[in-house]
Design a protein around this motif. Structure first.
Motif, PDB file in Angstrom:
ATOM      1  N   GLY A 141       0.797  -1.215   0.000  1.00 19.28           N
ATOM      2  CA  GLY A 141       0.000   0.000   0.000  1.00 19.28           C
ATOM      3  C   GLY A 141       0.835   1.273   0.000  1.00 19.28           C
ATOM      4  O   GLY A 141       2.023   1.255   0.327  1.00 19.28           O
ATOM      5  N   MET A 142       0.226   2.381  -0.395  1.00 18.24           N
ATOM      6  CA  MET A 142       0.839   3.710  -0.394  1.00 18.24           C
ATOM      7  C   MET A 142       2.046   3.812  -1.322  1.00 18.24           C
ATOM      8  O   MET A 142       2.949   4.616  -1.104  1.00 18.24           O
ATOM      9  N   SER A 143       2.074   2.969  -2.354  1.00 19.01           N
ATOM     10  CA  SER A 143       3.185   3.009  -3.313  1.00 19.01           C
ATOM     11  C   SER A 143       2.750   2.309  -4.597  1.00 19.01           C
ATOM     12  O   SER A 143       1.826   1.494  -4.586  1.00 19.01           O
ATOM     13  N   PRO A 144       3.416   2.601  -5.723  1.00 22.96           N
ATOM     14  CA  PRO A 144       3.077   1.900  -6.967  1.00 22.96           C
ATOM     15  C   PRO A 144       3.383   0.405  -6.857  1.00 22.96           C
ATOM     16  O   PRO A 144       4.398   0.018  -6.284  1.00 22.96           O
ATOM     17  N   ALA A 145       2.505  -0.417  -7.416  1.00 18.08           N
ATOM     18  CA  ALA A 145       2.779  -1.853  -7.478  1.00 18.08           C
ATOM     19  C   ALA A 145       3.911  -2.118  -8.464  1.00 18.08           C
ATOM     20  O   ALA A 145       4.241  -1.272  -9.312  1.00 18.08           O
ATOM     21  N   LYS A 205      -6.387   2.018 -26.063  1.00 19.58           N
ATOM     22  CA  LYS A 205      -6.716   0.715 -25.486  1.00 19.58           C
ATOM     23  C   LYS A 205      -6.462   0.745 -23.984  1.00 19.58           C
ATOM     24  O   LYS A 205      -5.702   1.580 -23.478  1.00 19.58           O
ATOM     25  N   VAL A 206      -7.081  -0.182 -23.282  1.00 21.97           N
ATOM     26  CA  VAL A 206      -6.874  -0.328 -21.846  1.00 21.97           C
ATOM     27  C   VAL A 206      -6.481  -1.768 -21.568  1.00 21.97           C
ATOM     28  O   VAL A 206      -7.143  -2.704 -22.015  1.00 21.97           O
ATOM     29  N   THR A 207      -5.383  -1.935 -20.872  1.00 23.96           N
ATOM     30  CA  THR A 207      -4.932  -3.274 -20.480  1.00 23.96           C
ATOM     31  C   THR A 207      -4.735  -3.294 -18.966  1.00 23.96           C
ATOM     32  O   THR A 207      -4.704  -2.249 -18.310  1.00 23.96           O
ATOM     33  N   GLY A 208      -4.590  -4.482 -18.431  1.00 23.02           N
ATOM     34  CA  GLY A 208      -4.361  -4.583 -16.997  1.00 23.02           C
ATOM     35  C   GLY A 208      -3.966  -5.976 -16.595  1.00 23.02           C
ATOM     36  O   GLY A 208      -4.118  -6.919 -17.363  1.00 23.02           O
ATOM     37  N   ARG A 209      -3.411  -6.085 -15.407  1.00 21.20           N
ATOM     38  CA  ARG A 209      -3.131  -7.398 -14.861  1.00 21.20           C
ATOM     39  C   ARG A 209      -3.478  -7.480 -13.400  1.00 21.20           C
ATOM     40  O   ARG A 209      -3.175  -6.578 -12.643  1.00 21.20           O
ATOM     41  N   VAL A 210      -4.099  -8.569 -13.068  1.00 17.07           N
ATOM     42  CA  VAL A 210      -4.344  -8.926 -11.678  1.00 17.07           C
ATOM     43  C   VAL A 210      -3.297  -9.969 -11.306  1.00 17.07           C
ATOM     44  O   VAL A 210      -3.225 -11.021 -11.945  1.00 17.07           O
ATOM     45  N   THR A 211      -2.506  -9.683 -10.308  1.00 17.06           N
ATOM     46  CA  THR A 211      -1.495 -10.629  -9.856  1.00 17.06           C
ATOM     47  C   THR A 211      -1.962 -11.255  -8.548  1.00 17.06           C
ATOM     48  O   THR A 211      -2.365 -10.553  -7.622  1.00 17.06           O
ATOM     49  N   VAL A 266      -3.809   0.110 -17.202  1.00 21.23           N
ATOM     50  CA  VAL A 266      -3.051   1.042 -18.037  1.00 21.23           C
ATOM     51  C   VAL A 266      -3.886   1.456 -19.238  1.00 21.23           C
ATOM     52  O   VAL A 266      -4.363   0.605 -19.997  1.00 21.23           O
ATOM     53  N   ALA A 267      -4.062   2.755 -19.389  1.00 21.67           N
ATOM     54  CA  ALA A 267      -4.716   3.295 -20.577  1.00 21.67           C
ATOM     55  C   ALA A 267      -3.637   3.883 -21.475  1.00 21.67           C
ATOM     56  O   ALA A 267      -2.942   4.814 -21.085  1.00 21.67           O
ATOM     57  N   GLU A 268      -3.476   3.307 -22.663  1.00 21.49           N
ATOM     58  CA  GLU A 268      -2.488   3.812 -23.620  1.00 21.49           C
ATOM     59  C   GLU A 268      -3.205   4.704 -24.626  1.00 21.49           C
ATOM     60  O   GLU A 268      -4.246   4.339 -25.170  1.00 21.49           O
ATOM     61  N   LEU A 275      -1.290   5.998 -19.053  1.00 20.31           N
ATOM     62  CA  LEU A 275      -1.966   6.486 -17.853  1.00 20.31           C
ATOM     63  C   LEU A 275      -2.367   5.282 -17.029  1.00 20.31           C
ATOM     64  O   LEU A 275      -3.107   4.421 -17.497  1.00 20.31           O
ATOM     65  N   GLY A 276      -1.855   5.216 -15.813  1.00 17.77           N
ATOM     66  CA  GLY A 276      -2.073   3.998 -15.045  1.00 17.77           C
ATOM     67  C   GLY A 276      -2.471   4.233 -13.614  1.00 17.77           C
ATOM     68  O   GLY A 276      -2.374   5.348 -13.080  1.00 17.77           O
ATOM     69  N   GLY A 277      -2.924   3.169 -12.989  1.00 22.95           N
ATOM     70  CA  GLY A 277      -3.236   3.170 -11.571  1.00 22.95           C
ATOM     71  C   GLY A 277      -3.046   1.763 -11.040  1.00 22.95           C
ATOM     72  O   GLY A 277      -3.128   0.783 -11.778  1.00 22.95           O
ATOM     73  N   SER A 278      -2.744   1.658  -9.745  1.00 25.17           N
ATOM     74  CA  SER A 278      -2.529   0.336  -9.163  1.00 25.17           C
ATOM     75  C   SER A 278      -3.075   0.295  -7.756  1.00 25.17           C
ATOM     76  O   SER A 278      -3.243   1.309  -7.094  1.00 25.17           O
TER      77      SER A 278
END
Length: 279
Positions: A141-145, A205-211, A266-268, A275-278
């Motif tokens: 938490g409180m930081s980029p993945a 496009k929008v991509t993403g990953r759930v780890t 991630v939105a490219e 443009l991303g968020g985690s």
């Protein structure tokens, strides 16, 4: 305080400025090392519930000091003041083939990606190739993945600034145990170009990953489905309709210290912005 007429005056920085958190430390120490500018930071993390250097900040300060061969003072846990005195900047530094290495172990679940925020600029502007071996928390938490770094930060640096970094995650580490392990190979640059990212352009496009590491069965899919639904609803509100593809995948990572997970979206855009968020 200068010790001679030729010494560079120390820049004093109030760590309570604005947010008063760790970002002041990371940016100040990196710029100090790059510019050869002595600094002293006081009131470190004064606006936090527990002021002073936490394990992650301490590891980052020591890593920058090691990489830049700087003198350091006040580098202890919960210290509210530090001083960093780097060697004078070498004008006309050549980008060579020399390869250097450094290691840092936070010793807790403190964020590895925040270590990278201070050490990466130092490596890039050092004139040498670097191999960094870092241990701590990869997805906390409180930081980029970790995958925010690999899927947003590094592609942006590569595309717009020509910065080449190879990043490898050997083992993920989550709160509270930490234990994550990564390595980075960083190439130097002679100079950085100017960039303009004011106009993001349209989303392509929008991509993403759930780890997922040891999460209960079904949880990763619920996270993925919720993310896809939220993204598609947002795109519809923005007037995109079905014109933007949304692809969020699940990655099961058994090589983790402890159990946990993360999601990165991630939105490219058409102009090459990421443009991303985690979480």
């Amino acid at each position: 305080t200068p010790t001679s007429d030729n010494a560079i005056p120390t820049v004093h920085i109030d760590g309570a400025t604005l947010e008063g958190g760790g970002q002041i430390i990371r940016q100040s120490t990196a710029l100090s090392a790059i510019l050869g500018q002595p600094i002293a930071i006081h009131n470190i993390r004064a606006n936090r519930k527990t002021p002073g250097l936490a394990a992650q900040h301490l590891a980052g300060v020591r890593l920058v000091s090691t990489m830049s061969e700087s003198l350091i003072g006040g580098d202890s846990l919960r210290s509210t003041e530090i001083a960093l005195t780097p060697p004078p900047r070498s004008e006309g530094k050549q980008v060579g083939k020399e390869e250097k290495s450094a290691k840092a172990d936070v010793g807790t679940a403190g964020s590895i990606t925040l270590l990278v925020q201070s050490s990466l600029p130092v490596a890039v502007m050092s004139g040498s190739s670097w191999k960094l071996d870092l241990k701590g928390g990869t997805d906390v938490g409180m930081s980029p993945a970790w995958n925010y770094l690999t899927d947003v930060t590094l592609p942006t640096l590569r595309k717009h600034l020509g910065i080449q970094v190879e990043a490898t995650c050997h083992r993920r580490g989550y709160y509270p145990k930490g234990g994550g392990h990564v390595s980075l190979s960083i190439e130097p640059v002679k100079e950085l170009p100017g960039i303009n990212l004011v106009d993001f352009g349209k989303i392509a496009k929008v991509t993403g990953r759930v780890t997922s590491s040891g999460l209960p069965e079904g949880v990763p899919e619920r996270i993925r489905r919720s993310a896809v639904d939220a993204v598609e609803a947002t795109l519809k509100k923005l007037g995109y309709g079905q014109s933007v593809s949304v692809d969020v995948t699940i990655h099961h990572d058994a090589k983790a210290f402890g159990s946990g997970g993360s999601i990165v979206l991630v939105a490219e855009t058409e102009t090459g912005c990421y443009l991303g968020g985690s979480a």
